[in-house]
Design an enzyme around this catalytic site. Structure first.
Site, short mmCIF file in Angstrom:
data_model
loop_
_atom_site.label_atom_id
_atom_site.label_comp_id
_atom_site.label_asym_id
_atom_site.label_seq_id
_atom_site.Cartn_x
_atom_site.Cartn_y
_atom_site.Cartn_z
N ARG A 105 0.83 -1.19 0.08
CA ARG A 105 -0.01 0.17 -0.24
C ARG A 105 1.39 0.96 0.30
O ARG A 105 1.90 1.58 1.00
CB ARG A 105 -0.62 0.01 1.06
CG ARG A 105 -2.09 -0.68 1.20
CD ARG A 105 -3.22 -0.59 0.04
NE ARG A 105 -4.22 -1.66 -0.13
CZ ARG A 105 -4.47 -2.45 -1.14
NH1 ARG A 105 -2.92 -2.42 -1.35
NH2 ARG A 105 -5.46 -2.93 -0.56
N HIS B 217 -0.76 -0.31 -9.96
CA HIS B 217 -1.10 -0.35 -8.98
C HIS B 217 -2.01 -1.84 -9.84
O HIS B 217 -2.90 -1.78 -9.53
CB HIS B 217 -2.17 0.03 -8.47
CG HIS B 217 -2.75 -0.59 -6.69
ND1 HIS B 217 -3.47 -0.07 -5.67
CD2 HIS B 217 -3.19 -2.31 -6.38
CE1 HIS B 217 -3.72 -0.68 -4.65
NE2 HIS B 217 -3.41 -2.13 -5.02
N1 LIG Z 1 -0.68 -4.27 -5.34
C1 LIG Z 1 -1.12 -5.28 -5.78
O1 LIG Z 1 -2.05 -5.63 -6.44
C2 LIG Z 1 -1.99 -5.94 -4.03
C3 LIG Z 1 -2.38 -7.56 -4.91
C4 LIG Z 1 -2.63 -7.85 -3.27
C5 LIG Z 1 -2.39 -7.56 -2.06
N2 LIG Z 1 -1.88 -6.18 -2.20
C6 LIG Z 1 -1.12 -5.79 -0.97
O2 LIG Z 1 -0.55 -7.21 0.07
C7 LIG Z 1 -0.55 -6.93 1.52
C8 LIG Z 1 -0.19 -8.44 0.96
O3 LIG Z 1 -0.99 -9.52 0.86
P1 LIG Z 1 -1.42 -10.99 2.31
O4 LIG Z 1 -2.76 -11.82 1.39
O5 LIG Z 1 -0.33 -11.65 1.27
O6 LIG Z 1 -2.24 -10.70 3.41
P2 LIG Z 1 -1.77 -11.44 4.59
O7 LIG Z 1 -2.00 -13.12 4.26
O8 LIG Z 1 -2.80 -11.09 5.20
O9 LIG Z 1 -0.40 -12.12 5.71
C9 LIG Z 1 0.13 -10.20 5.88
C10 LIG Z 1 1.40 -10.50 6.35
O10 LIG Z 1 2.21 -9.79 7.39
C11 LIG Z 1 2.62 -9.23 8.43
N3 LIG Z 1 2.85 -9.06 9.29
C12 LIG Z 1 1.44 -8.27 9.77
N4 LIG Z 1 1.18 -7.19 10.37
C13 LIG Z 1 2.41 -6.90 10.95
C14 LIG Z 1 3.26 -5.99 11.37
N5 LIG Z 1 2.94 -5.25 12.32
N6 LIG Z 1 4.55 -6.70 11.80
C15 LIG Z 1 5.34 -7.66 10.88
N7 LIG Z 1 4.74 -8.11 10.37
C16 LIG Z 1 2.91 -8.24 10.30
C17 LIG Z 1 1.49 -10.07 8.72
O11 LIG Z 1 2.08 -11.41 10.40
P3 LIG Z 1 1.48 -12.83 10.49
O12 LIG Z 1 1.62 -13.88 10.27
O13 LIG Z 1 2.06 -12.75 12.08
O14 LIG Z 1 0.06 -12.35 11.05
C18 LIG Z 1 1.17 -11.49 7.47
O15 LIG Z 1 2.56 -12.61 7.20
C19 LIG Z 1 -2.48 -6.57 1.39
O16 LIG Z 1 -2.42 -6.47 2.66
C20 LIG Z 1 -2.61 -5.74 0.61
O17 LIG Z 1 -2.73 -4.89 1.31
C21 LIG Z 1 -1.61 -5.17 -3.30
#
Ligand SMILES: NC(=O)c1ccc[n+]([C@@H]2O[C@H](COP(=O)([O-])OP(=O)(O)OC[C@H]3O[C@@H](n4cnc5c(N)ncnc54)[C@H](OP(=O)(O)O)[C@@H]3O)[C@@H](O)[C@H]2O)c1
Length: 308
Positions: A223, A271
């Site tokens: 983000r 994006h």
């Molecule tokens: N650019 C694009 O087109 C696009 C597309 C899709 C998603 N995204 C972005 O990518 C993000 C990640 O997606 P995802 O599906 O992989 O999310 P997810 O499955 O919810 O995983 C989030 C990861 O971040 C870690 N995390 C969260 N807060 C943290 C903190 N304060 N310190 C350290 N680690 C932390 C979590 O740790 P734990 O494992 O310990 O809970 C988890 O490993 C989304 O939220 C979205 O904003 C972007």
């Protein structure tokens, strides 16, 4: 049962019709066509207006058309009901492609070679093999774990950091509330795949950049609000960072006067690292809503207190 769709896109009618075809048992309405708000059971949304969802007094669940839920949680008047995100194999595949592509681009100094071609200069660039390139992934969720695994398969030396302990074969996993110094020290290419929460907002800042190896590359596909934009420009100016690849921005579309557009060491993508495909995304949404109605376990159910 009734569903309301909020999406500021010309394709929203198509989305409504698509969801209707996938969920014939649910009446699917556009937000602007919804006369009786009390009759709505589900809201499927992308960036809903603040205070909008609380008008639906009998809402049972909110579905985010995307993996992130920050755009839903941004509403200070959000009703306290389940928020389901939308993920799926195609979303993960697309992010895998984006991360591998841009890590390889930075690793093989593609921007330098493209600049040399524009000037018709024959300038072979010799880069170390991937086995001697250290990549760090911030966030080991669905997308970060998959990217880490595939970068490892390409030969990169990969580390990852998450809040809780993870074990991924071949990946050096760190965990904890603070970004470990050691993780940053060994991240020649740093990839941000964190959700946007109060803890992670502005995390890509001068203090963090200074802990990376000098001349590191940054990829932000999470983000825009993770990044302090002026700190990035300063780090590129000083050479602490060599380059950045940015898919997400504080303001989208990126304003035409923004300095990122023309910066020689920034690659801007609009994006689209991993957009939800309406076909497969619609199917994921329909499957999750059916799970919700049946009372089944939903892997995409988020923890709104935690913020992701
Ligand atoms: N650019 C694009 O087109 C696009 C597309 C899709 C998603 N995204 C972005 O990518 C993000 C990640 O997606 P995802 O599906 O992989 O999310 P997810 O499955 O919810 O995983 C989030 C990861 O971040 C870690 N995390 C969260 N807060 C943290 C903190 N304060 N310190 C350290 N680690 C932390 C979590 O740790 P734990 O494992 O310990 O809970 C988890 O490993 C989304 O939220 C979205 O904003 C972007």
């Amino acid at each position: 049962m009734k569903l309301v769709l909020y999406l500021q896109s010309k394709r929203r009618v198509w989305w409504r019709d698509h969801l209707q075809s996938l969920l014939p048992e649910i009446d699917c309405l556009l937000w602007e066509d919804c006369a009786d708000k009390n009759a709505i059971d589900f809201a499927v949304v992308w960036r809903p207006p603040a205070g909008g969802l609380r008008q639906f007094k009998n809402l049972q669940a909110i579905v985010s058309i995307g993996a992130g839920i920050d755009h839903v949680l941004a509403d200070p008047e959000l009703p306290e009901i389940p928020v389901i995100r939308t993920t799926g194999a195609e979303l993960t595949q697309r992010m895998r492609e984006y991360v591998c592509l841009h890590v390889l681009r930075i690793h093989r100094q593609c921007s330098d070679m493209e600049a040399a071609q524009r000037e018709q200069r024959w300038r072979p660039v010799i880069t170390p093999p991937a086995t001697r390139r250290q990549v760090g992934i911030m966030g080991l969720g669905k997308l970060g774990t998959d990217a880490a695994i595939h970068l490892t398969q390409l030969g990169f030396s990969v580390s990852g950091w998450a809040r809780s302990k993870h074990t991924i074969a071949g990946v050096n996993c760190y965990h904890g509330e603070q970004v470990p110094e050691d993780f940053l020290k060994r991240s020649e290419i740093l990839v941000c795949l964190l959700p946007l929460t109060p803890d992670t907002r502005n995390m890509l800042n001068t203090n963090l950049f200074e802990q990376l190896p000098s001349g590191a590359g940054l990829i932000n596909a999470a983000r825009g609000e993770h990044l302090v934009e002026s700190d990035l420009l300063a780090a590129l100016e000083s050479g602490q960072l060599a380059n950045a690849t940015l898919d997400v921005f504080r303001k989208e579309p990126l304003p035409s006067t923004h300095p990122f557009w023309t910066h020689p060491n920034i690659v801007v993508t609009p994006h689209n690292a991993s957009l939800i495909d309406p076909l497969s995304g619609g199917a994921e949404i329909a499957a999750n809503l059916r799970r919700f109605i049946r009372g089944d376990l939903i892997a995409d159910l988020t923890d709104t207190k935690r913020g992701y």
